[in-house]
Scaffold this motif. Structure first.
Motif, PDB file in Angstrom:
ATOM      1  N   ARG A   1      75.786  -9.217 109.638  1.00 13.61           N
ATOM      2  CA  ARG A   1      75.497  -8.492 110.885  1.00 13.61           C
ATOM      3  C   ARG A   1      76.728  -7.725 111.369  1.00 13.61           C
ATOM      4  O   ARG A   1      76.638  -6.528 111.697  1.00 13.61           O
ATOM      5  N   GLU A   2      77.866  -8.379 111.399  1.00 22.05           N
ATOM      6  CA  GLU A   2      79.085  -7.722 111.892  1.00 22.05           C
ATOM      7  C   GLU A   2      79.524  -6.593 110.967  1.00 22.05           C
ATOM      8  O   GLU A   2      79.978  -5.536 111.434  1.00 22.05           O
ATOM      9  N   TYR A   3      79.382  -6.808 109.663  1.00 18.85           N
ATOM     10  CA  TYR A   3      79.794  -5.789 108.685  1.00 18.85           C
ATOM     11  C   TYR A   3      78.906  -4.551 108.787  1.00 18.85           C
ATOM     12  O   TYR A   3      79.389  -3.407 108.813  1.00 18.85           O
TER      13      TYR A   3
ATOM     14  N   SER B   1      80.114  -1.715 103.025  1.00 19.72           N
ATOM     15  CA  SER B   1      78.919  -2.541 103.178  1.00 19.72           C
ATOM     16  C   SER B   1      77.807  -2.099 102.236  1.00 19.72           C
ATOM     17  O   SER B   1      76.907  -2.870 101.933  1.00 19.72           O
ATOM     18  N   GLU B   2      77.883  -0.878 101.767  1.00 17.17           N
ATOM     19  CA  GLU B   2      76.914  -0.370 100.796  1.00 17.17           C
ATOM     20  C   GLU B   2      77.079  -1.057  99.448  1.00 17.17           C
ATOM     21  O   GLU B   2      76.140  -1.089  98.638  1.00 17.17           O
TER      22      GLU B   2
ATOM     23  N   PHE C   1      83.166  -9.067 101.938  1.00 20.20           N
ATOM     24  CA  PHE C   1      83.093  -8.853 103.376  1.00 20.20           C
ATOM     25  C   PHE C   1      84.505  -8.639 103.922  1.00 20.20           C
ATOM     26  O   PHE C   1      85.482  -9.115 103.336  1.00 20.20           O
ATOM     27  N   PRO C   2      84.609  -7.963 105.068  1.00 18.39           N
ATOM     28  CA  PRO C   2      85.918  -7.917 105.722  1.00 18.39           C
ATOM     29  C   PRO C   2      86.402  -9.323 106.075  1.00 18.39           C
ATOM     30  O   PRO C   2      87.582  -9.610 106.040  1.00 18.39           O
ATOM     31  N   GLU C   3      85.435 -10.193 106.422  1.00 16.60           N
ATOM     32  CA  GLU C   3      85.791 -11.554 106.785  1.00 16.60           C
ATOM     33  C   GLU C   3      84.588 -12.455 106.546  1.00 16.60           C
ATOM     34  O   GLU C   3      83.493 -12.197 107.046  1.00 16.60           O
TER      35      GLU C   3
END
Length: 794
Positions: A49-51, A175-176, A353-355
């Motif tokens: 969701r955040e990404y 994210s793609e 993911f970034p995190e």
């Protein structure tokens, strides 16, 4: 008085420690699995969701042959479109230092200047494009790490049949490409496939796309799937003149499909799997607590006669169960959090993911502790209730013996008369203890079912790999050309070092239509006697390539609602794009993608061509010196824009899926074994403790410990056999349910592949668990002092 009850509880905990520990072990597994899977489910959902919000992931992708940028305004004016952007997208090859051959890559354009946009990137190292030069590139971080690419390094890409030198200014994630898959692959392999982001102005110049684009990405103003489908069809219609190559809503985008499928799978398993363990533990605990209640009958009567209230006795009895429940809940919470940390590390090797960190979710801990206590109380309620209702005078007397009588199987004289005395005693013991038998059979059924399902999963993966990459596709390498070519390219590949055999292939992207149903796919044109790509049925039967007509895979047949001999309309997305008619010659099986096969000449005619190819499949001699020379040759061929190696693909599968599968198998055997072994151990020890005087009598009559143990082994073996027999079809059913969501997946469909070895292995492990559980009883029989047991106590 309360202190005395506490002392009694501690004494019972010591006396029944082994049995309670086995039950607690089953509950701990259930609570651990619940916390681990629920936490991982929430970790992935939160990260996704955040990404997606941070990078504004698109809701749809539409790829065209070429369209002017002015088309953007037309699309923006259509209903439902909140935002839309145009970009340039091309496959290419990269010559990376240290790589033995050109590597496949995807080139995507980004705005020349940093600004918020759809499918934005997250910079990991370095920075965004500068104004110093046009030929700057940002490399997808997974690929950069695999090849130790750093900012300031120059790399060479083959773009539009020209070698281009580009300067790496940064690495990024997108994210793609959370799940980074290359063409023709099913697991991420960043060592073989990467994404390169270049300036929009540079892409326009290199690919001759000045003022044009070949892909549109956008977002909807509503999340209604029905409306989105209508809006997407309107955009397709508006872009029909530009030659629509593919249309991809978010739910069919490859990366999102894999990530979303994993999240949904975790949510389902996180509910079903712990339930199995907790219910099994509750049933076994019920059997144990009922036995303890019967054993404590006279003690309880004495306590009540001395003035202890019914409530005090009731709660005293529940103490054992509550201790087990609290222990299982707390231990499961701690172990579940640790397991979720390990799963987060594992997921980071698949998804970028970034995190992605393991969060602490107190609701999960509260739920799991509550469930543990509920199961513990439910497991002891039957025994506690019997003591609560017991009158002191009645409790002071010994429990009356149970009524005997013949069991129903004794009426079948043809069978009963042929049984030995030992088997008759064992059968009577199993049938007369109905609740205990049901509890043991349920638990062993669950254990055997989980084992069978796990082995089915392993066999299914091996079958899929063998079918797709050893039976259906048998080429060592496949070379894709930049556009259609004549047969001269086949001769050029044939002359390369180490090439033993080649076959031309023509992939025709098209829209297939049958009545109101249509789907964008491709037809693979093959030689009539093709050896390297052979359409097959699921049982391995090859399907001859028809001179006229096409072979479509089963998923495409379902989408188009067609069967053999039906007529379909084919509209190529390249060439003159004239709609032509062909027929369905046969329906094949495949588990990757949605495609069709046809004769290469027939496929070329569908495209309005005489005979063209855009791919060459080849077998090699695997000699290292030839491989090296051929790879050097490939680096000098700008007309090749993609190379697939079957050996690299299978090696990637082994490194990722098969390696992690071994961890899964070990955990599965441990968890399933705990349920299977724990239930049999509790049943065996409870049976022994209730019949210890009978054991002493048999020993006094001259029966050896092995003969007496054989009686108990027969009873336990019957329970294990029934549970295993029921568990095998249960495991098949569980795996069938697990593969059900993938039946309609356009990227990968998981078959349900069975084999004799997995059933025999399940039975063998069940036998091992059975003998291990019986060993505890056999040791006690050997150590039993039957003279002391038979002494009459006043």
């Amino acid at each position: 008085m309360v202190t005395m009850l506490r002392k009694m509880s501690l004494r019972q905990l010591r006396q029944e420690g082994l049995l309670l520990l086995a039950i607690a072990g089953i509950m701990v597994i259930g609570t651990t699995v619940f916390v681990a899977l629920q936490s991982s489910h929430q970790n992935l959902k939160r990260a996704q969701r955040e990404y997606y919000q941070r990078t504004q992931l698109a809701d749809f992708w539409i790829r065209v042959k070429k369209a002017p940028n002015s088309t953007l305004e037309e699309i923006r004016g259509l209903p439902g479109v909140r935002d839309v952007e145009a970009r340039i997208k091309h496959f290419a090859t990269a010559d990376i230092t240290g790589a033995v051959r050109p590597l496949n890559c995807l080139v995507l354009s980004l705005p020349d200047r940093p600004r918020p946009h759809l499918n934005d990137i997250v910079i990991r190292q370095g920075g965004y494009f500068s104004e110093l030069r046009a030929n700057e590139v940002i490399v997808i971080d997974q690929f950069a790490r695999a090849h130790d690419i750093r900012t300031g390094q120059w790399i060479e890409l083959n773009l539009n049949q020209r070698k281009q030198q580009l300067l790496v200014v940064g690495t990024a994630i997108s994210s793609e490409f959370t799940y980074l898959l290359g063409p023709g692959t099913v697991v991420p392999d960043p060592g073989q496939f990467g994404v390169f982001f270049v300036k929009r102005s540079f892409a326009e110049d290199v690919f001759d796309f000045n003022g044009a684009a070949n892909e549109f990405v956008g977002r909807w103003s509503s999340s209604n799937p029905a409306l989105q489908k209508i809006w997407l069809a309107q955009i397709e219609s508006r872009l029909s003149g530009a030659g629509v190559l593919s249309t991809t809503p978010r739910d069919r985008q490859t990366s999102h499909q894999f990530l979303d499928g994993e999240i949904k799978g975790l949510g389902a398993v996180a509910t079903v799997l712990p339930t199995i363990f907790l219910v099994a533990a509750a049933l076994i605990l019920n059997v144990l607590m009922t036995r303890i209640a019967r054993k404590q009958r006279q003690v309880v009567g004495t306590l009540k006669a001395l003035g202890y209230s019914d409530s005090q006795v009731f709660w005293h009895f529940l103490t054992l169960a509550l201790v087990v429940g609290v222990f299982a809940g707390l231990a499961g919470s701690l172990l579940g959090y640790a397991a979720s940390c390990g799963m987060a590390v594992l997921y980071r090797s698949f998804f970028e993911f970034p995190e992605l960190n393991a969060g602490v979710y107190f609701y999960a801990y509260a739920i799991v502790i509550s469930l543990s206590l509920i199961c513990a109380i439910a497991g002891s309620a039957r025994g506690a209730r019997s003591l609560y209702r017991l009158a002191p005078a009645e409790a002071m007397r010994p429990e009356p013996p149970r009524s005997g009588g013949a069991i129903y199987i004794e009426r079948i004289r043809l069978i009963w008369d042929r049984l030995s005395t030992a088997w008759r005693l064992a059968i009577r013991g199993v049938i007369r203890q109905r609740f205990r038998t049901v509890a043991a059979v349920f638990s062993t059924t669950m254990g055997a079912g989980l084992l069978a399902a796990g082995f089915l999963n392993v066999n299914t993966v091996f079958f899929l790999v063998d079918f797709q990459f050893r039976q259906l596709s048998r080429s060592d390498i496949e070379l894709f050309t930049d556009g259609e070519r004549d047969l001269a390219v086949v001769d050029e590949v044939r002359r390369m070092p180490g090439i033993d055999y080649v076959e031309p292939v023509y992939y025709l992207p098209c829209t297939m239509t049958s009545g109101p149903y249509h789907y964008k796919t491709s037809i693979t044109g093959l030689q009539p006697d093709a050896r390297l790509t052979r359409p097959k049925m699921a049982d391995g039967t090859p399907i001859p390539v028809p001179q006229n007509g096409v072979i479509i895979n089963r998923r495409l047949a379902d989408i188009l609602h067609v069967k053999i001999h039906d007529v379909v309309m084919v509209q190529p997305t390249r060439g003159d794009r004239t709609t032509r008619v062909t027929r369905v010659a046969q329906i094949s099986d495949s588990f990757l993608g949605v495609n069709a096969y046809g004769d290469i000449e027939h496929t070329s005619r569908l495209a309005g061509e005489e005979l063209v190819v855009n791919s060459v499949q080849a077998l090699t001699d695997h000699l290292p010196e030839h491989d090296q020379a051929r790879n050097q040759k490939l680096k000098q061929l700008p007309a090749i824009n993609m190379i697939l190696s079957r050996h690299d693909l299978i090696a990637s599968l082994k490194r990722t899926v098969l390696r992690n599968m071994m961890v899964f198998i070990v955990m599965l055997i441990g968890f399933s074994g705990m349920v299977f072994f724990g239930s049999l151990l509790n049943t065996s020890l409870i049976n022994y403790n209730e019949r210890v005087r009978e054991v002493a009598t048999l020993r006094a009559l001259g029966y050896s410990p092995w003969h007496v143990g054989g009686l108990f082994l027969r009873e336990t073996a019957m329970l294990a056999a029934i549970g295993t027999a029921l568990g095998l079809p249960l495991g098949y059913g569980l795996m069938w349910l697990a593969t059900l969501p993938y039946r309609t997946n356009d990227v990968i469909r998981i078959p349900l592949a069975s084999a004799p070895w997995l059933w025999w292995l399940t039975i063998l492990l069940a036998a091992v668990f059975l003998l291990t559980a019986h060993a505890f009883v056999q040791v006690r029989i050997h150590r039993l002092n039957f003279r002391e047991v038979l002494n009459v106590r006043e």
